[in-house]
Design a protein around this motif. Structure first.
Motif, PDB file in Angstrom:
ATOM      1  N   ALA A 165      37.134  36.720  35.668  1.00  0.00           N
ATOM      2  CA  ALA A 165      38.490  37.250  35.289  1.00  0.00           C
ATOM      3  C   ALA A 165      38.783  38.104  34.082  1.00  0.00           C
TER       4      ALA A 165
ATOM      5  N   CYS B  19      44.588  40.543  37.344  1.00  0.00           N
ATOM      6  CA  CYS B  19      44.026  41.387  36.664  1.00  0.00           C
ATOM      7  C   CYS B  19      45.228  42.310  35.760  1.00  0.00           C
TER       8      CYS B  19
ATOM      9  N   TYR C 190      38.620  44.379  42.924  1.00  0.00           N
ATOM     10  CA  TYR C 190      39.298  43.353  41.898  1.00  0.00           C
ATOM     11  C   TYR C 190      38.851  42.045  42.076  1.00  0.00           C
TER      12      TYR C 190
ATOM     13  N   ILE D  37      36.141  39.920  39.755  1.00  0.00           N
ATOM     14  CA  ILE D  37      36.356  38.461  39.257  1.00  0.00           C
ATOM     15  C   ILE D  37      35.325  37.602  39.676  1.00  0.00           C
TER      16      ILE D  37
ATOM     17  N   ALA E  22      37.081  41.590  34.746  1.00  0.00           N
ATOM     18  CA  ALA E  22      37.943  42.267  35.811  1.00  0.00           C
ATOM     19  C   ALA E  22      39.110  42.754  35.046  1.00  0.00           C
ATOM     20  N   ALA E  23      39.958  42.222  34.251  1.00  0.00           N
ATOM     21  CA  ALA E  23      41.117  42.324  33.625  1.00  0.00           C
ATOM     22  C   ALA E  23      40.731  43.768  32.679  1.00  0.00           C
TER      23      ALA E  23
END
Length: 486
Positions: free
Chosen positions: A90, A146, A81, A85, A93-94
């Motif tokens: 971000a 995330c 993670y 990112i 990644a989320a």
């Protein structure tokens, strides 16, 4: 074919009724190549959507990597993670985190809805480090950002101390073949039906032609070289597993952040101990099963070995699987590959994306997983590394002189020899019976390497594997290598 591969605990516990091979030409809405978790789940979803779907399997269903998984259903995929990112941003990644958390919930929903008894258990998953707590702390922060419920801890049920571990809540484990046993009954599956080629909308097999409006390549490693060029964008790695009795129970699933480290989970009254990972074709004797044997003796001296097996996984150059259109020029051809040891969640994510794409539904994750992406920061170093390995297998290794001759190979050993200016691979059984094979991979011509622990010939370029008598074990190759008995 010599049985060089051990049988997994999943295969020991669960068998399937054989399905007939294809007999003649057929036409369908969707044809799926590959009868593993990804292909079967995709077929399951598509059939629920009302599409006439068939699965083509070269051997028998689940005979590839699905039966050799450690069967952890988790969004915890190593130290990923923080890297996502940094390299994707971000938001993406989320999205990756949410896709895999959702995959866990979809498994649970199917299992509950259909009343499937597959030893499904919700447990926490731990990623630990023996060397550096800082990398774990960074991963905790990234995972939380995330949207994952993640915490830092040094308290584990492991038989050794750790510098730190990131704990993910509400993860899961199961018996994958028991799960599949209950969902494949209504599916049309043709076993012993190898896809040799794809010509526009037609799959060519020795048993007949399959015409399909949509074709999914879920054969672990994509076997079509062009378009797509997946052989330039992936490599394969091997890992090893043992099932042990007379071991203490664990409160969750565990994995070392290091590729060479150990993996732990329980199943019934057994410990599933994994590790010894390496790039296919680059194994060192004693680092696979030998490493696990030493670890089992050290940490669980009273253990009893039940069975052992190995697995092989595709790794993309940016650590995110390739799921979607096979190439921009093939609008009705799809692919799912590159799960990087996390094939259970990867398969569910794939099934969701592909079944939506085929039925014209916009999936929220398809842009993240598209095979046509290229993130320079995430991909360039890995792409150059893949190119180096291919160049070595195609050119450098072939030019290296070989000092060994047939009489220098002892009984019970194998290796590359040179006789009359020609290289060949040799394995001598313990009684002296000698087997000679070509060491040129039938995929793209790389030089094979001897795997002494599993008695196979492995390709360091793209991961194809062959028995010591030349039979194909793992793709992307489609043909055996030449064999002679000396």
């Amino acid at each position: 074919m010599p049985n060089n591969r051990m049988e997994s605990i999943w295969k020991k516990e669960q068998t399937f009724e054989e399905r007939e091979p294809l007999r003649g030409d057929i036409s369908v809405d969707v044809a799926i190549i590959g009868g593993g978790m990804a292909g079967l789940l995709t077929a399951f979803f598509l059939q629920q959507k009302g599409l006439k779907t068939v699965v083509l399997e070269a051997q028998t269903i689940t005979s590839g990597q699905t039966q050799n998984t450690t069967a952890k259903i988790t969004s915890q995929h190593g130290l990923i993670y923080d890297n996502l990112i940094q390299n994707f941003g971000a938001e993406k990644a989320a999205l990756y985190a949410n896709a895999n958390e959702e995959a866990i919930k979809r498994y649970e929903a199917i299992i509950k809805e259909r009343g499937i008894d597959c030893h499904f258990e919700k447990k926490p998953s731990y990623l630990y480090s023996l060397k550096d707590s800082r990398v774990i702390e960074k991963e905790v922060d990234a995972a939380v950002n995330c949207g994952i419920s993640a915490t830092f801890t040094v308290n584990t049920a492991l038989p050794f101390d750790v510098k730190g571990a990131v704990k993910f809540e509400k993860q899961a484990q199961f018996q994958p073949l028991e799960f599949l046993k209950e969902i494949i009954n209504p599916l049309t599956i043709y076993e012993h039906t190898q896809a040799k080629a794809i010509d526009d909308s037609i799959i060519l097999t020795e048993q007949g032609r399959v015409r399909a409006e949509h074709i999914v390549v879920a054969s672990h490693y994509p076997f079509i070289n062009t378009p797509g060029y997946y052989f330039l964008r992936m490599h394969q790695e091997r890992s090893y597993v043992m099932a042990l009795k007379n071991t203490p129970s664990l409160d969750g699933m565990y994995r070392d952040e290091s590729m060479e480290g150990l993996s732990f989970r329980t199943h019934k009254n057994m410990l599933i101990l994994g590790g010894g990972g390496h790039r296919t074709g680059e194994n060192t004797p004693g680092t696979g099963y030998g490493m696990l044997k030493e670890a089992a003796a050290k940490y669980y001296p009273e253990h009893e070995l039940v069975c052992r097996w190995s697995a092989q996984d595709c790794h993309t150059i940016d650590s995110v699987p390739y799921i979607g259109k096979y190439s921009p020029s093939t609008p009705n051809l799809y692919v799912a590959t590159g799960f990087k040891k996390w094939g259970m969640t990867g398969s569910m994510v794939s099934a969701g994306i592909l079944s939506d794409m085929i039925t014209g539904v916009k999936n929220p994750y398809e842009d993240l997983y598209t095979p046509h992406r290229f993130q320079v920061s995430a991909s360039m170093v890995s792409l150059l590394d893949e190119t180096r390995h291919v160049a070595s297998g195609l050119l450098i290794d072939k030019l290296k002189p070989v000092k060994k001759h047939l009489d220098t190979i002892s009984n019970g050993q194998g290796g590359i020899i040179e006789e009359d200016g020609q290289k060949m691979g040799v394995y001598k059984e313990k009684d002296g019976k000698t087997h000679c094979v070509s060491i040129t991979c039938t995929h793209l011509g790389c030089q094979l390497a001897w795997n002494a622990e599993e008695l196979t010939w492995d390709c360091p370029c793209h991961g194809s594997r062959f028995s010591y008598t030349g039979e194909l074990i793992d793709n992307p190759a489609l043909e055996d290598i030449h064999y002679e008995e000396a």
